[in-house]
Design an enzyme around this catalytic site. Sequence first.
Site, short mmCIF file in Angstrom:
data_model
loop_
_atom_site.label_atom_id
_atom_site.label_comp_id
_atom_site.label_asym_id
_atom_site.label_seq_id
_atom_site.Cartn_x
_atom_site.Cartn_y
_atom_site.Cartn_z
N HIS A 179 -2.65 -3.01 4.78
CA HIS A 179 -1.88 -2.12 5.67
C HIS A 179 -2.54 -2.08 7.04
O HIS A 179 -3.27 -1.16 7.37
CB HIS A 179 -1.70 -0.72 5.07
CG HIS A 179 -2.96 0.02 4.74
ND1 HIS A 179 -3.97 -0.49 3.94
CD2 HIS A 179 -3.38 1.27 5.09
CE1 HIS A 179 -4.94 0.38 3.82
NE2 HIS A 179 -4.62 1.46 4.51
N HIS A 223 -9.07 -1.56 7.34
CA HIS A 223 -10.11 -0.53 7.54
C HIS A 223 -11.47 -1.09 7.93
O HIS A 223 -12.33 -0.31 8.34
CB HIS A 223 -10.28 0.36 6.29
CG HIS A 223 -9.30 1.46 6.18
ND1 HIS A 223 -9.32 2.59 6.97
CD2 HIS A 223 -8.23 1.61 5.36
CE1 HIS A 223 -8.32 3.38 6.65
NE2 HIS A 223 -7.63 2.81 5.68
N GLU A 273 -9.02 1.59 -2.49
CA GLU A 273 -9.15 1.64 -1.03
C GLU A 273 -10.53 2.17 -0.64
O GLU A 273 -10.73 3.36 -0.46
CB GLU A 273 -8.05 2.53 -0.43
CG GLU A 273 -8.01 2.47 1.08
CD GLU A 273 -6.85 3.26 1.66
OE1 GLU A 273 -6.60 3.12 2.86
OE2 GLU A 273 -6.22 4.02 0.92
N ASP A 301 2.21 2.01 3.77
CA ASP A 301 1.27 3.15 3.75
C ASP A 301 2.00 4.48 3.62
O ASP A 301 1.57 5.50 4.16
CB ASP A 301 0.36 3.16 4.98
CG ASP A 301 -0.90 3.99 4.76
OD1 ASP A 301 -1.17 4.38 3.61
OD2 ASP A 301 -1.62 4.25 5.74
N ASP A 327 0.25 5.59 -1.04
CA ASP A 327 -0.73 6.60 -1.42
C ASP A 327 -0.15 7.74 -2.25
O ASP A 327 -0.73 8.83 -2.31
CB ASP A 327 -1.39 7.18 -0.17
CG ASP A 327 -2.52 6.30 0.34
OD1 ASP A 327 -3.45 6.03 -0.44
OD2 ASP A 327 -2.47 5.88 1.50
N HIS A 377 0.83 -1.21 0.00
CA HIS A 377 0.00 0.00 0.00
C HIS A 377 0.86 1.25 0.00
O HIS A 377 1.67 1.46 0.89
CB HIS A 377 -0.90 0.01 1.24
CG HIS A 377 -2.03 0.98 1.16
ND1 HIS A 377 -3.26 0.68 0.60
CD2 HIS A 377 -2.13 2.27 1.55
CE1 HIS A 377 -4.05 1.73 0.66
NE2 HIS A 377 -3.38 2.72 1.23
N HIS A 401 -13.44 2.29 3.73
CA HIS A 401 -12.39 3.16 4.26
C HIS A 401 -12.86 3.58 5.66
O HIS A 401 -13.30 2.72 6.42
CB HIS A 401 -12.11 4.35 3.32
CG HIS A 401 -10.89 5.12 3.70
ND1 HIS A 401 -10.94 6.44 4.11
CD2 HIS A 401 -9.59 4.75 3.78
CE1 HIS A 401 -9.71 6.85 4.42
NE2 HIS A 401 -8.88 5.85 4.23
#
Length: 413
Positions: free
Chosen positions: A228, A207, A139, A335, A37, A35, A166
């Site tokens: 993650h 999540h 995600e 992450d 971003d 993961h 999420h």
Amino acid sequence: MADMLGTAQPGSTDPADPAAPARALLARHPLVDGHNDLPWEAREQTRYDFDALDIGGRVATTQTDLPRLADGGVGGQFWSVFVPSTLQGDSAVTATLEQVDAVHRMIGTYADRLALARTADEVDRAVESGRIASLLGAEGGHSIGCSLGTLRLLHVLGVRYLTLTHNDNTPWADSATDVPVVGGLSEFGREVVREMNRLGMMVDLSHVAATTMRAALATTAAPVIFSHSSALALCDTPRNVPDDVLAALAANGGTCMVTFVPEFVSPDTAAWRVEAAEAAAEVGVDAKDWEAFGRFSAGWQQQHPKPDATIEQVVAHVEHVREVAGIDHVGIGGDYDGTDTFPVGLEDVSGYPRLVAALLERSWSEDDVAKLVRGNTLRVMRDVEAVARDLQTTRGPSLRTFDELDGPPTATV
């Protein structure tokens, strides 16, 4: 010997470098991270202008760029096509498609160093060509807008996992950080899982609420992932994984990719975040609102410094997952560019060798480190691909709808 970036190869054995054995190991077993971003950062900083945000060189405003990925021994990266769950319906779908488009353009822009990968075999071929395998993960189930057709089109575009929620619930799945509504997964939620199995898309349980984790494990025909997340037993936050779920991964064949987010690694940092969320609520900021809470906490921590997390704490989470789930069920999902701070020594994507060095100091074998950094993730991918091939011989695309299975959706935000 220099690589295409003109930097020392990750396999360098410079005796002055205490992480040299770890770098050499990662050269033999390039890491596949679950993961990252960076795509959302590219959207926020430059609206996806890769001339303005040139990740081909070192970038001061991100935790990720191509030179540092090379320094970190990264051979494969799942790029998150994340959009905040404050976006819903058509707005969420549109933003997700823009994220997917941006990742494809990023791969094309740096085609000498990045290669699109949709299967485990393509990950291996990318690394053999000297490039970083680039995979896509969506995600949050809000990205499909309660539409299995949208789910299928994301798969066509290369998305190979979907995180079921999420920070907010979807109409068909409960989030770890929202008030439970459906008790885990609704009937449509279970249909989403079954369709992902048929497509060959990994079910990502980061999540989601613990009830959703258990419902998904009871429904899926294929291994699942946590892209993650860390261990609840060591850091009590709802974003982490309970021991009973970690134990269930052994039977399922899945993998928990331990994350580096300090709030999910360090109990002190987790407590700091609870205090920050309470302070935010007093001024009308919802901690589930990823962007608004990020802005609030950036100011709040000037007077209330965030405690540091450590590599040793990350190691403890990795070893706890290994102990409870087994060595075949633990991976890494840093992450990066998804939060503001990281453990000391792991501040950006160049830090992976320091984590591997810490594991080697604790007498981890090369075979076990290879499973952690690469082997387990690729094995899950291959197992998910095999399940999909079998299901596609007996099952066509699901034509079930949310309204048919659960009734008209209600607002979730």
